[in-house]
Design a protein around this motif. Structure first.
Motif, PDB file in Angstrom:
ATOM      1  N   PHE A  56       0.800  -1.108  -0.060  1.00 26.51           N
ATOM      2  CA  PHE A  56      -0.066  -0.060   0.162  1.00 26.51           C
ATOM      3  C   PHE A  56       0.788   1.142   0.038  1.00 26.51           C
ATOM      4  CE2 PHE A  56      -2.091   3.401   2.415  1.00 26.51           C
ATOM      5  CZ  PHE A  56      -3.351   3.678   1.337  1.00 26.51           C
ATOM      6  N   LEU A  57       1.843   1.423   0.914  1.00 29.07           N
ATOM      7  CA  LEU A  57       2.612   2.255   1.070  1.00 29.07           C
ATOM      8  C   LEU A  57       3.485   2.835  -0.415  1.00 29.07           C
ATOM      9  CD1 LEU A  57       4.076   2.266   4.624  1.00 29.07           C
ATOM     10  CD2 LEU A  57       2.671   3.853   3.807  1.00 29.07           C
ATOM     11  N   LEU A  58       3.761   1.794  -1.140  1.00 32.24           N
ATOM     12  CA  LEU A  58       4.470   1.956  -2.433  1.00 32.24           C
ATOM     13  C   LEU A  58       3.585   2.096  -3.463  1.00 32.24           C
ATOM     14  CD1 LEU A  58       7.101  -1.350  -2.203  1.00 32.24           C
ATOM     15  CD2 LEU A  58       7.442   1.146  -2.186  1.00 32.24           C
ATOM     16  N   SER A  59       2.380   1.839  -3.411  1.00 32.29           N
ATOM     17  CA  SER A  59       1.460   2.130  -4.380  1.00 32.29           C
ATOM     18  C   SER A  59       0.896   3.545  -4.500  1.00 32.29           C
ATOM     19  CB  SER A  59       0.078   1.402  -4.528  1.00 32.29           C
ATOM     20  OG  SER A  59      -0.516   1.387  -3.091  1.00 32.29           O
ATOM     21  N   VAL A  60       1.010   4.385  -3.179  1.00 33.01           N
ATOM     22  CA  VAL A  60       0.462   5.744  -3.022  1.00 33.01           C
ATOM     23  C   VAL A  60       1.376   6.563  -4.232  1.00 33.01           C
ATOM     24  CG1 VAL A  60       0.126   7.651  -1.687  1.00 33.01           C
ATOM     25  CG2 VAL A  60      -0.432   5.350  -0.995  1.00 33.01           C
ATOM     26  N   PRO A  61       2.519   6.770  -3.876  1.00 36.43           N
ATOM     27  CA  PRO A  61       3.321   7.596  -4.942  1.00 36.43           C
ATOM     28  C   PRO A  61       2.921   7.471  -6.409  1.00 36.43           C
ATOM     29  CG  PRO A  61       4.762   6.716  -3.194  1.00 36.43           C
ATOM     30  CD  PRO A  61       3.713   5.970  -3.187  1.00 36.43           C
ATOM     31  N   PHE A  62       2.895   6.293  -6.838  1.00 34.48           N
ATOM     32  CA  PHE A  62       2.508   5.876  -8.225  1.00 34.48           C
ATOM     33  C   PHE A  62       1.170   6.418  -8.476  1.00 34.48           C
ATOM     34  CE2 PHE A  62       5.956   2.692  -7.527  1.00 34.48           C
ATOM     35  CZ  PHE A  62       6.762   3.009  -8.377  1.00 34.48           C
ATOM     36  N   LEU A  63       0.105   6.561  -7.798  1.00 32.28           N
ATOM     37  CA  LEU A  63      -1.345   6.865  -7.694  1.00 32.28           C
ATOM     38  C   LEU A  63      -1.118   8.384  -7.968  1.00 32.28           C
ATOM     39  CD1 LEU A  63      -3.232   4.735  -5.369  1.00 32.28           C
ATOM     40  CD2 LEU A  63      -3.208   4.592  -7.883  1.00 32.28           C
ATOM     41  N   ILE A  64      -0.236   9.052  -6.981  1.00 32.24           N
ATOM     42  CA  ILE A  64      -0.173  10.664  -7.192  1.00 32.24           C
ATOM     43  C   ILE A  64       0.264  10.846  -8.439  1.00 32.24           C
ATOM     44  CG2 ILE A  64       1.048  12.622  -6.092  1.00 32.24           C
ATOM     45  CD1 ILE A  64       0.573  11.176  -3.328  1.00 32.24           C
ATOM     46  N   VAL A  65       1.460  10.318  -9.007  1.00 32.31           N
ATOM     47  CA  VAL A  65       2.269  10.834 -10.176  1.00 32.31           C
ATOM     48  C   VAL A  65       1.264  10.288 -11.362  1.00 32.31           C
ATOM     49  CG1 VAL A  65       4.196   9.967 -11.647  1.00 32.31           C
ATOM     50  CG2 VAL A  65       4.401  10.659  -9.326  1.00 32.31           C
ATOM     51  N   GLY A  66       0.540   9.311 -11.155  1.00 32.97           N
ATOM     52  CA  GLY A  66      -0.136   8.880 -12.523  1.00 32.97           C
ATOM     53  C   GLY A  66      -1.582   9.927 -12.652  1.00 32.97           C
ATOM     54  N   THR A  67      -1.894  10.323 -11.206  1.00 29.63           N
ATOM     55  CA  THR A  67      -3.239  11.355 -11.213  1.00 29.63           C
ATOM     56  C   THR A  67      -2.607  12.670 -11.744  1.00 29.63           C
ATOM     57  OG1 THR A  67      -4.201  10.265  -9.466  1.00 29.63           O
ATOM     58  CG2 THR A  67      -4.985  12.274  -9.899  1.00 29.63           C
ATOM     59  N   ILE A  68      -1.618  12.962 -11.395  1.00 29.32           N
ATOM     60  CA  ILE A  68      -1.053  14.315 -12.058  1.00 29.32           C
ATOM     61  C   ILE A  68      -0.675  14.359 -13.416  1.00 29.32           C
ATOM     62  CG2 ILE A  68       0.998  15.762 -11.719  1.00 29.32           C
ATOM     63  CD1 ILE A  68       0.864  15.181  -9.012  1.00 29.32           C
ATOM     64  N   THR A  69      -0.334  13.183 -14.182  1.00 28.03           N
ATOM     65  CA  THR A  69      -0.096  13.155 -15.472  1.00 28.03           C
ATOM     66  C   THR A  69      -1.360  13.150 -16.214  1.00 28.03           C
ATOM     67  OG1 THR A  69       1.944  11.739 -14.874  1.00 28.03           O
ATOM     68  CG2 THR A  69       0.987  11.419 -17.025  1.00 28.03           C
ATOM     69  N   LEU A  70      -2.407  12.463 -15.701  1.00 28.86           N
ATOM     70  CA  LEU A  70      -3.591  12.247 -16.333  1.00 28.86           C
ATOM     71  C   LEU A  70      -4.294  13.779 -16.432  1.00 28.86           C
ATOM     72  CD1 LEU A  70      -5.348   9.013 -15.263  1.00 28.86           C
ATOM     73  CD2 LEU A  70      -4.560   9.657 -17.644  1.00 28.86           C
ATOM     74  N   LEU A  71      -3.997  14.697 -15.239  1.00 31.82           N
ATOM     75  CA  LEU A  71      -4.514  15.754 -15.342  1.00 31.82           C
ATOM     76  C   LEU A  71      -3.711  16.671 -16.459  1.00 31.82           C
ATOM     77  CD1 LEU A  71      -5.295  16.489 -11.480  1.00 31.82           C
ATOM     78  CD2 LEU A  71      -6.797  16.167 -13.183  1.00 31.82           C
ATOM     79  N   ILE A  72      -2.853  16.598 -16.510  1.00 32.32           N
ATOM     80  CA  ILE A  72      -1.899  17.308 -17.366  1.00 32.32           C
ATOM     81  C   ILE A  72      -2.208  17.038 -18.850  1.00 32.32           C
ATOM     82  CG2 ILE A  72       0.610  17.866 -18.350  1.00 32.32           C
ATOM     83  CD1 ILE A  72       1.519  17.588 -15.136  1.00 32.32           C
ATOM     84  N   LEU A  73      -2.275  15.652 -19.048  1.00 37.37           N
ATOM     85  CA  LEU A  73      -2.717  15.256 -20.430  1.00 37.37           C
ATOM     86  C   LEU A  73      -4.085  15.832 -20.677  1.00 37.37           C
ATOM     87  CD1 LEU A  73      -1.202  11.695 -20.463  1.00 37.37           C
ATOM     88  CD2 LEU A  73      -0.527  13.865 -21.730  1.00 37.37           C
TER      89      LEU A  73
END
Length: 93
Positions: A56-73
């Motif tokens: 769970f702790l390892l997945s949170v940074p990936f979710l944050i980066v993925g969300t920011i990337t989708l917002l930018i796209l």
């Protein structure tokens, strides 16, 4: 129902995260933590929860980066659509 490329990428990321979270390698503990947790009876019961916590702790940074990337796209795609519409609409002077 037709999916656009951002939805396809999002679904692929979710499938990959579920696959990685359930793999044996992702659920393995580091040797020192495993020895300290499994040395006691209570620690053996906590080992499974400890594994899930690490994933769970390892997945949170990936979710944050993925969300920011989708917002930018999405913002970039909207901007490109509006600029295309402005080029198509020409005044009749």
């Amino acid at each position: 129902m037709r999916l656009n490329w951002t939805q396809i990428i999002l679904m692929a990321c979710l499938i990959a995260m579920v696959w990685v979270a359930n793999s044996e390698a992702a659920l393995a503990l580091c040797p020192m933590c495993k020895v300290s947790l499994t040395s006691s009876l209570e620690g053996q019961r906590l080992a499974n929860g400890f594994n899930r916590g690490i994933v769970f702790l390892l997945s949170v940074p990936f979710l944050i980066v993925g969300t920011i990337t989708l917002l930018i796209l999405n913002a970039r795609r909207r901007r490109m659509k509006t600029s295309d519409l402005r080029r198509q609409v020409k005044p009749d002077f």
